[in-house]
Write a protein that holds these residues in place. Structure first.
Motif, PDB file in Angstrom:
ATOM      1  N   UNK A  58       0.864  -1.189   0.000  1.00 37.06           N
ATOM      2  CA  UNK A  58       0.000   0.000   0.000  1.00 37.06           C
ATOM      3  C   UNK A  58       0.899   1.236   0.000  1.00 37.06           C
ATOM      4  N   UNK A  59       1.008   1.883  -1.153  1.00 36.71           N
ATOM      5  CA  UNK A  59       1.972   2.968  -1.349  1.00 36.71           C
ATOM      6  C   UNK A  59       1.755   4.112  -0.353  1.00 36.71           C
ATOM      7  N   UNK A  60       0.503   4.554  -0.207  1.00 35.88           N
ATOM      8  CA  UNK A  60       0.221   5.701   0.674  1.00 35.88           C
ATOM      9  C   UNK A  60       0.518   5.367   2.138  1.00 35.88           C
ATOM     10  N   UNK A  61       0.259   4.137   2.558  1.00 40.03           N
ATOM     11  CA  UNK A  61       0.564   3.742   3.931  1.00 40.03           C
ATOM     12  C   UNK A  61       2.075   3.728   4.152  1.00 40.03           C
ATOM     13  N   UNK A  62       2.810   3.201   3.192  1.00 41.38           N
ATOM     14  CA  UNK A  62       4.272   3.207   3.308  1.00 41.38           C
ATOM     15  C   UNK A  62       4.807   4.637   3.320  1.00 41.38           C
ATOM     16  N   UNK A  63       4.209   5.484   2.504  1.00 37.14           N
ATOM     17  CA  UNK A  63       4.601   6.895   2.460  1.00 37.14           C
ATOM     18  C   UNK A  63       4.356   7.546   3.832  1.00 37.14           C
ATOM     19  N   UNK A  64       3.204   7.271   4.433  1.00 36.56           N
ATOM     20  CA  UNK A  64       2.905   7.806   5.758  1.00 36.56           C
ATOM     21  C   UNK A  64       3.891   7.310   6.795  1.00 36.56           C
ATOM     22  N   UNK A  65       4.226   6.031   6.737  1.00 37.20           N
ATOM     23  CA  UNK A  65       5.206   5.453   7.657  1.00 37.20           C
ATOM     24  C   UNK A  65       6.561   6.129   7.481  1.00 37.20           C
ATOM     25  N   UNK A  66       6.942   6.360   6.242  1.00 35.91           N
ATOM     26  CA  UNK A  66       8.201   7.048   5.956  1.00 35.91           C
ATOM     27  C   UNK A  66       8.238   8.427   6.609  1.00 35.91           C
ATOM     28  N   UNK A  67       7.163   9.202   6.479  1.00 39.88           N
ATOM     29  CA  UNK A  67       7.124  10.549   7.054  1.00 39.88           C
ATOM     30  C   UNK A  67       7.202  10.509   8.575  1.00 39.88           C
ATOM     31  N   UNK A  68       6.502   9.560   9.198  1.00 39.24           N
ATOM     32  CA  UNK A  68       6.533   9.454  10.657  1.00 39.24           C
ATOM     33  C   UNK A  68       7.943   9.083  11.125  1.00 39.24           C
ATOM     34  N   UNK A  69       8.569   8.123  10.465  1.00 41.37           N
ATOM     35  CA  UNK A  69       9.932   7.725  10.837  1.00 41.37           C
ATOM     36  C   UNK A  69      10.909   8.877  10.643  1.00 41.37           C
ATOM     37  N   UNK A  70      10.738   9.590   9.551  1.00 41.44           N
ATOM     38  CA  UNK A  70      11.601  10.729   9.261  1.00 41.44           C
ATOM     39  C   UNK A  70      11.435  11.812  10.328  1.00 41.44           C
ATOM     40  N   UNK A  71      10.185  12.126  10.676  1.00 41.39           N
ATOM     41  CA  UNK A  71       9.908  13.124  11.720  1.00 41.39           C
ATOM     42  C   UNK A  71      10.517  12.719  13.055  1.00 41.39           C
ATOM     43  N   UNK A  75      16.197   7.812  10.631  1.00 42.21           N
ATOM     44  CA  UNK A  75      16.515   7.938   9.211  1.00 42.21           C
ATOM     45  C   UNK A  75      16.862   6.616   8.542  1.00 42.21           C
ATOM     46  N   UNK A  76      17.537   5.717   9.257  1.00 42.35           N
ATOM     47  CA  UNK A  76      17.855   4.419   8.646  1.00 42.35           C
ATOM     48  C   UNK A  76      16.573   3.631   8.370  1.00 42.35           C
ATOM     49  N   UNK A  77      15.635   3.659   9.336  1.00 40.49           N
ATOM     50  CA  UNK A  77      14.351   2.988   9.137  1.00 40.49           C
ATOM     51  C   UNK A  77      13.567   3.658   8.012  1.00 40.49           C
ATOM     52  N   UNK A  78      13.618   4.996   7.987  1.00 40.01           N
ATOM     53  CA  UNK A  78      12.941   5.738   6.918  1.00 40.01           C
ATOM     54  C   UNK A  78      13.518   5.348   5.561  1.00 40.01           C
ATOM     55  N   UNK A  79      14.838   5.190   5.494  1.00 31.81           N
ATOM     56  CA  UNK A  79      15.463   4.821   4.232  1.00 31.81           C
ATOM     57  C   UNK A  79      15.031   3.422   3.791  1.00 31.81           C
ATOM     58  N   UNK A  80      14.848   2.498   4.747  1.00 30.47           N
ATOM     59  CA  UNK A  80      14.358   1.158   4.399  1.00 30.47           C
ATOM     60  C   UNK A  80      12.973   1.242   3.763  1.00 30.47           C
ATOM     61  N   UNK A  81      12.108   2.083   4.340  1.00 31.43           N
ATOM     62  CA  UNK A  81      10.760   2.249   3.783  1.00 31.43           C
ATOM     63  C   UNK A  81      10.852   2.930   2.419  1.00 31.43           C
ATOM     64  N   UNK A  82      11.763   3.894   2.288  1.00 30.32           N
ATOM     65  CA  UNK A  82      12.006   4.554   0.999  1.00 30.32           C
ATOM     66  C   UNK A  82      12.328   3.502  -0.068  1.00 30.32           C
ATOM     67  N   UNK A  83      13.188   2.545   0.277  1.00 29.00           N
ATOM     68  CA  UNK A  83      13.575   1.491  -0.670  1.00 29.00           C
ATOM     69  C   UNK A  83      12.362   0.639  -1.063  1.00 29.00           C
TER      70      UNK A  83
END
Length: 111
Positions: A58-71, A75-83
Motif C-alpha cells: 500500500x503505497x500511501x501507507x508506506x509513504x505515511x510510515x516514511x514521514x513518521x519515521x523521518x519526523x 533515518x535508517x528505518x525511513x530509508x528502508x521504507x524509501x527502498x
C-alpha cells in the motif's frame, strides 16, 4: 480549533468503519492519516500496521510510515521504507524529494 473538531469527527467515522470492516485497508489508512494530523503518532503507526498487514504494498501507507519515521529522526528505518516505495513505484515524484531530504538529514552517512 475547527481543524481538530473536523479530524476528531472524521476519526469517529473511520473508527466505526474499521470496526465493521476490519479487512478494509483504506479505512485503516484514512484513520492513520487522521491520527497523524491530530498528533497521535502511536495510534497512527498502529493503523498503518493494520494497512500493511492487509496490503503490504500500500503505497500511501508506506509513504505515511516514511514521514513518521523521518519526523522521529529514524533515518535508517525511513530509508528502508524509501527502498520499499522505490521497489513498488520507482518513478513516483515523491521519491526524488524524499531522497534529497534524507540525504540532507543524514549528510552522507551510509544509508
Amino acid at each position: 480549533g475547527i481543524d481538530v473538531q473536523v479530524h476528531e469527527t472524521a476519526l469517529q467515522h473511520f473508527n466505526a468503519l474499521t470496526d465493521h470492516a476490519l479487512k478494509f485497508a483504506e479505512g485503516w489508512n484514512l484513520s492513520a492519516v487522521t491520527f497523524y494530523h491530530l498528533g497521535k503518532l502511536g495510534p497512527a503507526l498502529g493503523a498503518l500496521e493494520h494497512v500493511l498487514e492487509l496490503e503490504p504494498r500500500h503505497f500511501k501507507a508506506l509513504e505515511g510510515l516514511l514521514f513518521i519515521l523521518e519526523d522521529a529522526g529514524l533515518f535508517l528505518e525511513a530509508f528502508e521504507v524509501f527502498q520499499m516505495l522505490k521497489a513498488i513505484h520507482p518513478h513516483a515524484e515523491i521519491l526524488s524529494m524524499v531522497r534529497k531530504r534524507l540525504n540532507a538529514k543524514t549528510q552522507g552517512q551510509a544509508l
